[in-house]
Design a protein around this motif. Structure first.
Motif: not given
Length: 210
Positions: A177-185, A188-195, A197-202
């Protein structure tokens, strides 16, 4: 006070602090700045001495060679990450529910990974070093999250398994996730939502199957 006099005073105070044992800390601070800007190849003890304003021989009193400097940076990185985990663990108190504690730990790691990509890459690049202090520092850094998983397992909140391996799986996901966010893929406003979702999946993956 003029700019010239102020700079002269700063040089004197800096030199005075070195004589009181702060040179090693200053060398590490400047080395990390160079690492983040120019990578491992941009680091050299000679250039570090010039940047710090000391003799060329001064850094060698603390680091015998470049690899020793890199090892010290790695250890310092793990110490800082571990301190972040401890702070995250204490922020919610002992009564915090496991999902909240997991989120705090995950956020700490993700923030560290995003803010220190070059340092993090160095911390996980072990092929050039055999210093056992690095393994010890890494083990100490992850003590808090590993104990958190073990406690949750004892309380029936997490599936059975070796706690360290469970933490490594979480670290791998957060690395990605850090690599995706750092790459600009992604924006930035999607970062919180992705995080989130990841915690939810965990959590979905860690919950015991009934």
């Amino acid at each position: 006070m003029s700019i010239t006099k102020r700079k002269a005073r700063e040089v004197v105070e800096r030199a005075r602090s070195y004589h009181h044992g702060d040179l090693r800390a200053e060398l590490l601070r400047r080395a990390e700045e160079t690492l983040s800007r120019a990578g491992v190849d941009g680091l050299s003890l000679r250039q570090l001495a010039r940047d710090t304003g000391v003799s060329h021989a001064a850094p060698s009193r603390h680091f015998r060679d470049k690899q020793a400097l890199l090892d010290a940076l790695t250890i310092a990185g793990f110490e800082r990450l571990g301190a972040g985990f401890e702070q995250a663990a204490g922020s919610g108190g002992d009564t915090a529910a496991f999902p909240a504690r997991l989120r705090a730990m995950a956020h700490t790691y993700l923030r560290f990974a995003i803010d220190n990509p070059a340092l993090l890459a160095l911390m996980f690049a072990r092929k050039n070093s055999s210093d056992p202090a690095i393994e010890e520092a890494a083990a100490r850094a992850f003590t808090v999250p590993i104990e958190m998983v073990a406690d949750a397992q004892a309380g029936g909140e997490v599936v059975p398994g070796e706690p360290r391996r469970i933490c490594l799986s979480a670290v791998a996901a957060l690395h990605g996730l850090a690599a995706i966010l750092g790459s600009g893929l992604v924006a930035a406003e999607e970062a919180d939502g992705l995080f989130d979702e990841m915690v939810g999946h965990m959590m979905d993956g860690l919950r015991p199957r009934r």
